[in-house]
Each structure stands twice: as structure tokens, then as C-alpha cells.
Design a protein around this motif. Structure first.
Motif, PDB file in Angstrom:
ATOM      1  N   LEU A  44       0.836  -1.192   0.000  1.00  0.00           N
ATOM      2  CA  LEU A  44       0.000   0.000   0.000  1.00  0.00           C
ATOM      3  C   LEU A  44       0.874   1.247   0.000  1.00  0.00           C
TER       4      LEU A  44
ATOM      5  N   GLU B 111       0.320   5.415   0.002  1.00  0.00           N
ATOM      6  CA  GLU B 111      -0.679   6.471   0.134  1.00  0.00           C
ATOM      7  C   GLU B 111      -0.014   7.783   0.543  1.00  0.00           C
TER       8      GLU B 111
ATOM      9  N   TYR C  74      -1.059  11.885   2.201  1.00  0.00           N
ATOM     10  CA  TYR C  74      -2.084  12.640   2.911  1.00  0.00           C
ATOM     11  C   TYR C  74      -1.565  14.022   3.297  1.00  0.00           C
TER      12      TYR C  74
ATOM     13  N   ARG D 152     -10.238   8.267   5.321  1.00  0.00           N
ATOM     14  CA  ARG D 152      -9.939   6.828   5.266  1.00  0.00           C
ATOM     15  C   ARG D 152      -8.962   6.416   6.354  1.00  0.00           C
TER      16      ARG D 152
ATOM     17  N   GLU E 223      -5.067   7.085   8.358  1.00  0.00           N
ATOM     18  CA  GLU E 223      -3.667   7.169   7.936  1.00  0.00           C
ATOM     19  C   GLU E 223      -2.983   5.830   8.179  1.00  0.00           C
ATOM     20  N   LEU E 224      -2.372   5.260   7.149  1.00  0.00           N
ATOM     21  CA  LEU E 224      -1.679   3.982   7.293  1.00  0.00           C
ATOM     22  C   LEU E 224      -0.690   4.039   8.455  1.00  0.00           C
TER      23      LEU E 224
ATOM     24  N   ARG F 287      -4.649   1.585  10.699  1.00  0.00           N
ATOM     25  CA  ARG F 287      -4.777   2.972  10.265  1.00  0.00           C
ATOM     26  C   ARG F 287      -5.085   3.833  11.484  1.00  0.00           C
TER      27      ARG F 287
END
Length: 280
Positions: free
Chosen positions: A51, A53, A55, A87, A89-90, A102
Motif C-alpha cells: 500500500l 498512500e 495525505y 480513510r 492514515e496507514l 490505520r
């Protein structure tokens, strides 16, 4: 073993208003803000996937003020994560508010506290009372105030935040004792306010001591009523935390920072203990 690497692309103020210098009556006001542009790689992530991502995380607008020779002060923080982290935060290993691996967004009204001080003053001794929504005096400080961007996985064991509370504090140069009454339930959504119907069903106390200007030691305890169920019918929690922090500013804008803490939480059904959770 999961890898959770955070790359800070940029860190800067959204805006900053210069502080108003204290006047003859001790009035002062500062308003500022900031955010972090963050990229995260989780490998392996959910279902073995890689994954990637990005932000805008920790977008905050903050205000601090004081008046009447600093006998009255306030602090407020508006957290815009409900708009930028819908969604989550990883963050491998972290959980809470329905998110797994997350970090969940915190509430829009992150903090709003009014403080009256000193109630009593005798030389170096001072006392105060604070009322509002914010961090309960338990465990360690807001991870957003630390040098590291990612939240630790013990966040829900080591902090009790965004509660309506009344805090009484007293201390001096060597340390401070704080005690609070607050509502035990956690915010249900990022737009949640304070559940006044549950106010004062929980309490916490913390003792903090300073050894010089760089070393801080603290110990705290809390009894939290039904934090996971808003109507108060869930399991209660008893929480312990002990921490030692070292922080020193160096030349050239550099800092040395180290934090060691132990947190322990045990669920209770009435007086019957359940499974414990601990972190070091």
C-alpha cells in the motif's frame, strides 16, 4: 514483518499570526497553524498487498491567549483531519474508532480549555483550575507535539483525549500534581462533541516531576467508565502509566529527544477483571 515507512515531504505553517506582546495587564494572543504532507508505504499491507498512500496529516489551527496578568488563559485547537484523513492514515499495528492498521482522524474540536490561575499562590507554589475539552491528565502528551510524525501504537493506552473535563492542578518548580473529572466515553465520530450526560463518571490523576531542564518523570492512574459504549453499559477500564522523557535543544536548531513509557490497561465488568493490555 510489516514495514511502515513514513516520508515527510513537507512541513510548514498554514498560516502564522504574530503574537501580540503582553500589555500592562498581561494580555497576550497568538494564532498559528500547521500541517504535514506525508507519504506512507505499508509492505505487506492488508491482504498481503503493498500500500502506498499520501495525505495532509495533522492539519491544525491553534490559538492561545491570556489576560489579567495571566490569571486567565485559554487554548483552542481546531483539527481538520475529518476532512483530510477520512480513510485514516496507514500506521501498522495501530487501531481504534473502527480503524485497523490505520490511525483514525481526531475530532474537529480537538481542544478548548479555559484556565483560571493562580487559585492559591505562595512563592514558587501555584494552583489552577481548568475547564473544557481536551487531554485528560493521564499518561504522556499529545503525539502531535512530538518530533516524530507517526503515532505510536500505544496511543489509546497512553492518552485519554478529547473529553469534557474539570482539572485541578498544584505544584511548583520541582513538579506538579493534576487531577481531573471527565466523561469516560470516547468520541464516536470526528464531529462528536462532549457527552455531558456522562460527565464526571471517570477520573484521573498524574504526578509529574522535573530533574533540571531536560528530564521529566511522570506517573498516572485513571478509572474510565465504559469508554467504548456511549450509553455507559460497556466494560470499564483501569489504566496506569509511567514515563521518563529527555529533551534538549542543541545548536543549529537541532534537538535531542527520547521517551520511554510503560502503559497498562485492564478491562473490568463491575469489579471482575478482564484481559489486560500493556505496552513498553
Amino acid at each position: 514483518m510489516p514495514i511502515n515507512r513514513a516520508v515527510v515531504a513537507a512541513l510548514g505553517a498554514l498560516f502564522a499570526a504574530p503574537s501580540l506582546a503582553p500589555g500592562q495587564a498581561g494580555e497576550a494572543l497568538s494564532v498559528h497553524g500547521g500541517a504535514v504532507l506525508l507519504g506512507t508505504i505499508a509492505a505487506p499491507g492488508f491482504d498481503g498487498r503493498r500500500l502506498v498512500e499520501g495525505y495532509v496529516t495533522q492539519p491544525m489551527l491553534m490559538a492561545h491567549g491570556s489576560a489579567w496578568s495571566r490569571r486567565v488563559s485559554f487554548s483552542a485547537a481546531l483539527n481538520l483531519e475529518p476532512f483530510t484523513l477520512r480513510r485514516g492514515e496507514l500506521n501498522a499495528g495501530i487501531w481504534g474508532e473502527g480503524y485497523v492498521d490505520r490511525r483514525h482522524p481526531h475530532t474537529l474540536s480537538h481542544e478548548a480549555m479555559l484556565t483560571l490561575a493562580p487559585l492559591l499562590a505562595d512563592g514558587a507554589f501555584r494552583s489552577a483550575i481548568s475547564v473544557g475539552k481536551g487531554f485528560v491528565p493521564f499518561g504522556t502528551d499529545d503525539p502531535m507535539s512530538r518530533p516524530l510524525v507517526k503515532f505510536p501504537i500505544n496511543h489509546h493506552l497512553s492518552q485519554i483525549l478529547e473529553r469534557g473535563q474539570v482539572v485541578v492542578s498544584a505544584g511548583g518548580k520541582a513538579g506538579v500534581m493534576e487531577a481531573a473529572l471527565f466523561n469516560g466515553d470516547e468520541p464516536a465520530t470526528p464531529n462528536s462533541g462532549v457527552n455531558l450526560s456522562r460527565f464526571a463518571d471517570s477520573w484521573a490523576a498524574r504526578l509529574t516531576a522535573w530533574a533540571g531542564s531536560s528530564v521529566e518523570l511522570s506517573a498516572s492512574y485513571a478509572e474510565v467508565a465504559s469508554p467504548e459504549v456511549p450509553d455507559g453499559t460497556g466494560l470499564d477500564q483501569r489504566k496506569w502509566n509511567g514515563a521518563a522523557r529527555f529533551e534538549r535543544a542543541l545548536s543549529g536548531g537541532r534537538n535531542v529527544y527520547a521517551l520511554v513509557e510503560y502503559s497498562h490497561t485492564r478491562d473490568y465488568d463491575d469489579e471482575h477483571p478482564g484481559l489486560p493490555s500493556s505496552s513498553l
